[in-house]
Write an enzyme that holds these catalytic residues in place. Structure first.
Site, PDB file in Angstrom:
ATOM      1  N   GLU A  61     -61.555  89.003  37.765  1.00 39.94           N
ATOM      2  CA  GLU A  61     -62.622  89.695  38.509  1.00 39.94           C
ATOM      3  C   GLU A  61     -63.392  88.802  39.483  1.00 39.94           C
ATOM      4  OE1 GLU A  61     -65.033  91.696  35.568  1.00 39.94           O
ATOM      5  OE2 GLU A  61     -63.366  92.936  34.901  1.00 39.94           O
TER       6      GLU A  61
ATOM      7  N   GLU B 267     -55.109  96.477  31.215  1.00 41.75           N
ATOM      8  CA  GLU B 267     -56.234  96.920  30.367  1.00 41.75           C
ATOM      9  C   GLU B 267     -56.389  98.439  30.383  1.00 41.75           C
ATOM     10  OE1 GLU B 267     -59.847  94.781  31.237  1.00 41.75           O
ATOM     11  OE2 GLU B 267     -58.781  92.906  31.618  1.00 41.75           O
TER      12      GLU B 267
HETATM   13  C1  XIL Z   1     -64.554  93.591  27.386  1.00 41.56           C
HETATM   14  C2  XIL Z   1     -64.351  93.708  25.902  1.00 41.56           C
HETATM   15  O1  XIL Z   1     -63.536  94.806  25.654  1.00 41.56           O
HETATM   16  C3  XIL Z   1     -65.685  93.883  25.212  1.00 41.56           C
HETATM   17  O2  XIL Z   1     -65.507  93.840  23.813  1.00 41.56           O
HETATM   18  C4  XIL Z   1     -66.642  92.777  25.633  1.00 41.56           C
HETATM   19  O3  XIL Z   1     -67.914  93.025  25.105  1.00 41.56           O
HETATM   20  C5  XIL Z   1     -66.734  92.679  27.124  1.00 41.56           C
HETATM   21  O4  XIL Z   1     -65.447  92.533  27.665  1.00 41.56           O
HETATM   22  N1  XIL Z   1     -62.464  93.854  32.049  1.00 41.56           N
HETATM   23  C6  XIL Z   1     -61.940  92.768  31.388  1.00 41.56           C
HETATM   24  C7  XIL Z   1     -62.095  92.642  29.917  1.00 41.56           C
HETATM   25  O5  XIL Z   1     -61.241  91.970  32.002  1.00 41.56           O
HETATM   26  O6  XIL Z   1     -62.151  91.299  29.506  1.00 41.56           O
HETATM   27  C8  XIL Z   1     -63.316  93.368  29.425  1.00 41.56           C
HETATM   28  O7  XIL Z   1     -63.325  93.322  28.001  1.00 41.56           O
HETATM   29  C9  XIL Z   1     -63.314  94.792  29.941  1.00 41.56           C
HETATM   30  C10 XIL Z   1     -63.333  94.826  31.446  1.00 41.56           C
END
Ligand code: XIL
Length: 606
Positions: A155, A267
């Site tokens: 990101e 994801e």
């Molecule tokens: C999220 C996790 O799922 C949560 O448990 C944590 O509190 C925050 O991070 N994009 C990403 C992931 O790349 O690492 C994130 O994961 C969700 C959004």
């Protein structure tokens, strides 16, 4: 749920309308079918969830990959400077190894989960580089050979499309991103290194920024091997920055693949607003289906990871992104029962591997809301020429077009050489009609297949969109071919092309403005000119190229289709949509060649 393979439960059967015979058969698992496709199917795992009854079992049975949901982030691994805690990540890696799963490392650098000693620190560029190098060397080095791929930077592009102003950026500058890749590569030269981000799944401005960044990395030899598309999507969202359509998503995967990069869908979850209804779960299943199917259609797409296993433990449950608190965005219910989305993904995998489908064709058509076209070939009437001078018989409305050959055409915008070639007109051509209409024709010589479209258009809207993502949103003619020999194909493969010829070519004769699925493979050439009442395009595709061999024998057939896109203003795309093939009742030709009509070659000496 027992360790034995899943069988469909009756509740799900009802939901899916699945036939009872399928219920009695044992189904393969997601990972069985992912293996058959030579891809990874993964889930994000939070170590704390492993102890929940059913969690480990479903993971081991269904997935051949896992992503540590948080355990490999910097705040977890190095909460205090120089003090690493690998306990939880070790636990996940051991679990994966015990169950023959691969681990996708996520993530070395991210603006969230930054230890406060970094976030609140005050470091010089050199110090920060040293800290970053040490972190990456230690983590990647420790798991060398055990975590074979990493999201190196997560990101880094912000929503206004600049480089996000993270502490790393502030300390080091823009090149912190490539330095991170460099360090990860030094720590484990065999690891595959990814840039990962959200909201860049389809062809949108953010995806373009990422594309440019990674293309530059590739060109300059920065060690990057792939791009992760997070794909946290919401049902029925079509605004830019959200996943838009399979073709859009597929195009983005394709262009990244063309750079020599892998694409991982990293994801996935599919959220929605409001209550969870059967209908919502079906729509969700359809989105999962399209995502998996589109991934499998592209060699570059090798991994599909859902962000969690069961709905109860989704990160979206915490009201993140404004979701209803009980949102169910994943493949399994809180009780680890497979949801419609699970069977959708399973079916997409089975079909792509050429194995026994899980759902029937009718079920897939219902799920995706597309019509099934009967593959049987409709009898055509005896060919007749309403005008004896015509070089080929009259076309059969919405069904078949007779294309004469050999006829030589020059791409010059002049219709003289099209004389006596049968034409088809779509739309209202009456005097005074203020909408678009199109008259088109096709012919061949020994080398090319020619296409002509004469468009009546009171207001040419052109030059507002990027050809790759937005060509169909402005005035354009679409000319489609299916030269695979299989008119029943329901998805695009080599040999099928949607060739979108943009009116924007009128003003840009040197740079071809062409879009559409596989249009890049068609080697199309074209000329567009403005006419008294609109515009005209003439195009030619080679009969033989890398994608197809078309042999114009008398009565030989290929799939053929024509659409007209008429925008009445820059922000009023497709205010006119004209479709020739009668089988294409739902504007599906862009993804389903079985709804094309037929082009029949006609030897002019007959
Ligand atoms: C999220 C996790 O799922 C949560 O448990 C944590 O509190 C925050 O991070 N994009 C990403 C992931 O790349 O690492 C994130 O994961 C969700 C959004």
């Amino acid at each position: 749920m027992s360790l034995k393979k899943l069988t469909l439960t009756f509740a799900l059967l009802l939901l899916l309308g699945v036939s009872v015979s399928a219920a009695q058969e044992e189904l393969p698992s997601l990972r069985d079918l992912a293996d058959a496709n030579d891809v990874y199917i993964g889930a994000a795992v939070y170590v704390a969830h492993l102890s929940n009854p059913g969690h480990e079992e479903v993971l081991a049975r269904e997935f051949n990959m896992l992503t540590p949901e948080n355990e490999a982030k910097m705040c977890e691994l190095q909460p205090t400077r120089g003090r690493f805690d690998f306990t939880r990540l070790d636990r996940l890696v051991e679990f994966a190894e015990a169950n023959d799963m691969i681990v996708r490392g996520h993530t070395l650098l991210w603006h969230q989960c930054m230890p406060s000693w970094v976030a609140n620190g005050d470091f010089s560029r050199e110090e920060a580089i040293e800290i970053m190098r040490d972190h990456i060397y230690t983590v990647v080095g420790r798991y060398k050979g055990r975590i074979p791929m990493w999201d190196v930077v997560n990101e880094a592009i912000d929503d206004s499309l600049g480089i996000r102003e993270t502490p790393w950026y502030n300390f080091i500058g823009e090149d912190y991103i490539e330095l991170a890749f460099q360090f990860a590569h030094e720590a484990d030269p065999d690891a595959l290194l990814f840039y990962n981000d959200y909201g860049a799944e389809g062809m949108n401005p953010k995806a373009n920024v990422i594309y440019d960044m990674v293309a530059d990395f590739v060109e300059r030899g920065v060690p990057i091997h792939g791009v992760g598309l997070q794909t946290h999507i919401e049902l029925n969202r079509t605004d830019p920055g959200q996943y838009v359509s399979p073709s859009n998503f597929g195009q983005n995967i394709q262009r990244l693949g063309d750079l020599g990069l892998e694409v991982h869908i990293t994801e996935v979850d599919v959220r929605y607003n409001g209550d969870t209804t059967d209908e919502i779960l079906q729509e969700q299943a359809a989105d999962y289906y399209r995502l998996m199917q589109t991934c499998l259609e592209h060699d570059a797409c090798t991994t599909f990871v859902t962000w969690g296993v069961s709905d109860n433990f989704s990160w979206l449950r915490d009201g993140v992104l404004g979701n209803p608190p009980d949102v169910q965005p994943l493949l399994f219910t809180g009780d680890y029962e497979p949801k419609p989305a699970y069977f959708a993904v399973l079916d997409a995998l089975a079909r792509a591997a050429g194995m026994e489908p899980i759902l029937t064709d009718e079920e897939v058509a219902t799920l995706l809301d597309v019509e099934i076209v009967e593959p049987e070939v409709v009898e055509l009437p005896e060919p007749t020429k309403s005008d004896p001078a015509q070089l080929a018989p009259d076309s059969v409305e919405g069904l078949a077009y007779y294309a004469p050959f050999p006829v030589s055409i020059t791409l010059d915008g002049d219709l003289a050489d099209w004389e006596n070639i049968p034409t088809v007109t779509l739309g209202d051509t009456s005097e005074g009609a203020n909408t678009e209409s199109v008259t088109f024709a096709t012919a061949a010589d020994g080398e090319y297949l020619y296409f002509m479209a004469d468009v009546r258009d009171p207001h040419i809207i052109a030059g507002f969109n990027d050809p790759v993502g937005g060509w169909y949103m402005e005035d354009s003619v679409e000319f489609y071919l299916n030269a695979t020999g299989d008119p029943t194909l329901t998805s695009y493969e080599t040999g099928v092309a949607q060739i979108g010829l943009m009116a924007a070519n009128i003003d840009s004769p040197d740079e071809l403005m062409v879009g559409g699925g596989n249009s890049m493979d068609s080697d199309v050439d074209l000329v567009a000119v403005e006419t008294e009442n609109g515009y005209r395009v003439e195009a030619a595709v080679p009969l033989v190229n890398d994608a197809w061999t078309i042999e114009p024998d008398h009565l030989a057939e290929i799939g053929y289709q024509v659409h007209l896109n008429g925008a009445s203003a820059p922000d009023a795309s497709q205010s006119t949509k004209l479709i020739w093939s009668a089988a294409d009742t739902q504007d599906q030709s862009w993804q389903n060649p079985s709804v094309f009509g037929r082009l029949i070659f006609w030897d002019t000496s007959q």
